[in-house]
Write a protein that holds these residues in place. Structure first.
Motif, mmCIF file in Angstrom:
data_model
loop_
_atom_site.group_PDB
_atom_site.id
_atom_site.type_symbol
_atom_site.label_atom_id
_atom_site.label_comp_id
_atom_site.label_asym_id
_atom_site.label_seq_id
_atom_site.Cartn_x
_atom_site.Cartn_y
_atom_site.Cartn_z
ATOM 1 N N GLY A 115 0.782 -1.231 0.000
ATOM 2 C CA GLY A 115 0.000 0.000 0.000
ATOM 3 C C GLY A 115 0.813 1.280 0.000
ATOM 4 N N VAL A 116 2.145 1.183 -0.157
ATOM 5 C CA VAL A 116 3.025 2.361 -0.141
ATOM 6 C C VAL A 116 3.781 2.417 -1.470
ATOM 7 C CG1 VAL A 116 5.029 3.422 0.991
ATOM 8 C CG2 VAL A 116 3.341 2.186 2.362
ATOM 9 N N TRP A 117 3.792 3.602 -2.104
ATOM 10 C CA TRP A 117 4.601 3.784 -3.306
ATOM 11 C C TRP A 117 6.048 3.940 -2.872
ATOM 12 C CZ3 TRP A 117 3.099 2.539 -7.924
ATOM 13 C CH2 TRP A 117 1.753 2.575 -8.238
ATOM 14 N N VAL A 118 6.888 2.985 -3.255
ATOM 15 C CA VAL A 118 8.285 2.942 -2.828
ATOM 16 C C VAL A 118 9.178 3.335 -4.002
ATOM 17 C CG1 VAL A 118 10.121 1.478 -1.903
ATOM 18 C CG2 VAL A 118 7.745 1.101 -1.189
ATOM 19 N N PRO A 119 9.996 4.402 -3.842
ATOM 20 C CA PRO A 119 10.893 4.817 -4.921
ATOM 21 C C PRO A 119 12.083 3.872 -5.043
ATOM 22 C CG PRO A 119 11.215 6.208 -3.003
ATOM 23 C CD PRO A 119 10.089 5.274 -2.674
ATOM 24 N N VAL A 120 12.494 3.618 -6.303
ATOM 25 C CA VAL A 120 13.692 2.813 -6.560
ATOM 26 C C VAL A 120 14.497 3.481 -7.672
ATOM 27 C CG1 VAL A 120 12.663 0.634 -5.810
ATOM 28 C CG2 VAL A 120 12.530 1.273 -8.214
ATOM 29 N N ASP A 121 15.803 3.358 -7.571
ATOM 30 C CA ASP A 121 16.694 3.879 -8.611
ATOM 31 C C ASP A 121 18.037 3.166 -8.484
ATOM 32 O OD1 ASP A 121 18.303 5.253 -10.377
ATOM 33 O OD2 ASP A 121 17.462 7.198 -9.874
ATOM 34 N N PRO A 122 18.115 1.930 -8.997
ATOM 35 C CA PRO A 122 19.352 1.167 -8.819
ATOM 36 C C PRO A 122 20.569 1.782 -9.506
ATOM 37 C CG PRO A 122 17.849 0.029 -10.310
ATOM 38 C CD PRO A 122 17.095 1.193 -9.731
ATOM 39 N N LEU A 123 20.391 2.479 -10.629
ATOM 40 C CA LEU A 123 21.536 3.087 -11.306
ATOM 41 C C LEU A 123 22.143 4.204 -10.472
ATOM 42 C CD1 LEU A 123 20.221 1.536 -13.692
ATOM 43 C CD2 LEU A 123 21.009 3.386 -15.139
ATOM 44 N N LEU A 124 21.292 5.070 -9.943
ATOM 45 C CA LEU A 124 21.799 6.174 -9.126
ATOM 46 C C LEU A 124 22.423 5.653 -7.837
ATOM 47 C CD1 LEU A 124 22.110 9.231 -8.654
ATOM 48 C CD2 LEU A 124 19.917 9.144 -7.470
ATOM 49 N N ALA A 125 21.756 4.696 -7.175
ATOM 50 C CA ALA A 125 22.304 4.151 -5.924
ATOM 51 C C ALA A 125 23.686 3.545 -6.175
ATOM 52 C CB ALA A 125 21.352 3.120 -5.341
ATOM 53 N N ARG A 126 23.816 2.751 -7.243
ATOM 54 C CA ARG A 126 25.102 2.134 -7.537
ATOM 55 C C ARG A 126 26.153 3.187 -7.852
ATOM 56 N NH1 ARG A 126 24.252 -0.033 -11.946
ATOM 57 N NH2 ARG A 126 22.801 -1.616 -11.243
ATOM 58 N N ALA A 127 25.788 4.194 -8.661
ATOM 59 C CA ALA A 127 26.750 5.253 -9.008
ATOM 60 C C ALA A 127 27.204 6.005 -7.760
ATOM 61 C CB ALA A 127 26.129 6.210 -10.021
ATOM 62 N N LEU A 128 26.276 6.391 -6.910
ATOM 63 C CA LEU A 128 26.653 7.140 -5.706
ATOM 64 C C LEU A 128 27.435 6.272 -4.733
ATOM 65 C CD1 LEU A 128 23.481 9.339 -5.133
ATOM 66 C CD2 LEU A 128 25.733 10.057 -5.963
ATOM 67 N N ASN A 129 27.133 4.983 -4.675
ATOM 68 C CA ASN A 129 27.929 4.070 -3.844
ATOM 69 C C ASN A 129 29.367 4.025 -4.364
ATOM 70 O OD1 ASN A 129 25.763 3.353 -2.200
ATOM 71 N ND2 ASN A 129 25.280 1.525 -3.355
ATOM 72 N N GLN A 130 29.531 3.901 -5.682
ATOM 73 C CA GLN A 130 30.864 3.818 -6.291
ATOM 74 C C GLN A 130 31.631 5.121 -6.141
ATOM 75 O OE1 GLN A 130 29.826 2.609 -10.260
ATOM 76 N NE2 GLN A 130 29.787 0.443 -9.732
ATOM 77 N N TRP A 131 30.930 6.243 -6.261
ATOM 78 C CA TRP A 131 31.593 7.546 -6.170
ATOM 79 C C TRP A 131 31.840 7.981 -4.735
ATOM 80 C CZ3 TRP A 131 27.413 9.916 -9.800
ATOM 81 C CH2 TRP A 131 27.580 9.421 -11.091
ATOM 82 N N GLY A 132 31.316 7.224 -3.780
ATOM 83 C CA GLY A 132 31.531 7.547 -2.377
ATOM 84 C C GLY A 132 30.511 8.501 -1.793
ATOM 85 N N GLY A 133 29.419 8.740 -2.487
ATOM 86 C CA GLY A 133 28.407 9.673 -1.987
ATOM 87 C C GLY A 133 27.410 9.046 -1.032
ATOM 88 N N LEU A 134 27.228 7.728 -1.117
ATOM 89 C CA LEU A 134 26.287 7.032 -0.239
ATOM 90 C C LEU A 134 26.965 5.824 0.382
ATOM 91 C CD1 LEU A 134 22.972 6.841 -2.344
ATOM 92 C CD2 LEU A 134 23.479 8.391 -0.454
ATOM 93 N N ASP A 135 26.475 5.403 1.527
ATOM 94 C CA ASP A 135 26.937 4.189 2.186
ATOM 95 C C ASP A 135 26.254 2.994 1.521
ATOM 96 O OD1 ASP A 135 27.489 2.066 3.861
ATOM 97 O OD2 ASP A 135 26.394 2.873 5.573
#
Length: 177
Positions: A115-135
């Motif tokens: 019942g909840v609209w859940v946002p997903v963006d695997p490309l951005l998450a992976r890019a920011l993980n690789q670039w050091g922007g996200l844990d």
């Protein structure tokens, strides 16, 4: 947020991409766990890199699979299409990637989970993980980036244009307590 040279506090949900009327949706901190079939779908774009692409190829799924390159709009459109084909309730979202000091227009997919609209963006998450922007532990590509996004509308929208030419912009952003 500055609008027309004035600072505005942003409150409540928005239904259209009119920045003067922008109001954020409530922040959900407890996102439902993504079902395994959705996680599998997100993992399918594992080898696709996040790039800023020209309009001529950004929406072309064949280009994405042939070159293994996509931008946020093309990847989101493919995830929504493929999710729908697999019987998952999905929708395209356009809004802001919210980050101080500057938020930027962005596209992502959302899936209805418990019942909840859940946002997903695997490309951005992976890019920011690789670039050091996200844990990577907190933001794995096969999960939700949650409140990093603020949804404005269900279609790509040119936030700023002049004489019909789209201008890429970032919006000054600061935390209001």
């Amino acid at each position: 947020m500055l609008l027309g040279g004035r600072r505005r506090r942003v409150e409540g949900p928005a239904t259209e991409a009119r920045l003067g009327e922008l109001r954020p949706a409530p922040v959900t901190r407890d996102w439902p766990e993504l079902p395994s079939d959705l996680r599998e779908l997100l993992q399918e774009v594992e080898g696709v890199g996040f790039f800023l692409l020209p309009e001529a190829v950004r929406w072309d799924p064949e280009f994405m699979w042939r070159t293994r390159m996509s931008d946020c709009g093309g990847a989101a459109a493919w995830l929504v299409h493929e999710g729908g084909r697999r019987g998952l309730r999905s929708r395209f979202s356009f809004g802001l990637l919210v980050a101080a000091p500057y938020s930027t227009p962005h596209c992502w997919a959302e899936f209805l989970v418990d019942g909840v609209w859940v946002p997903v963006d695997p490309l951005l998450a992976r890019a920011l993980n690789q670039w050091g922007g996200l844990d990577p532990g907190a933001f794995p590509p096969d999960n939700t980036p949650g409140a990093l996004f603020h949804r404005l509308t269900d279609r790509f929208t040119k936030v700023v244009s002049h004489d019909g030419i789209w201008a890429q912009v970032s919006l000054p952003t600061e935390r209001a307590d």
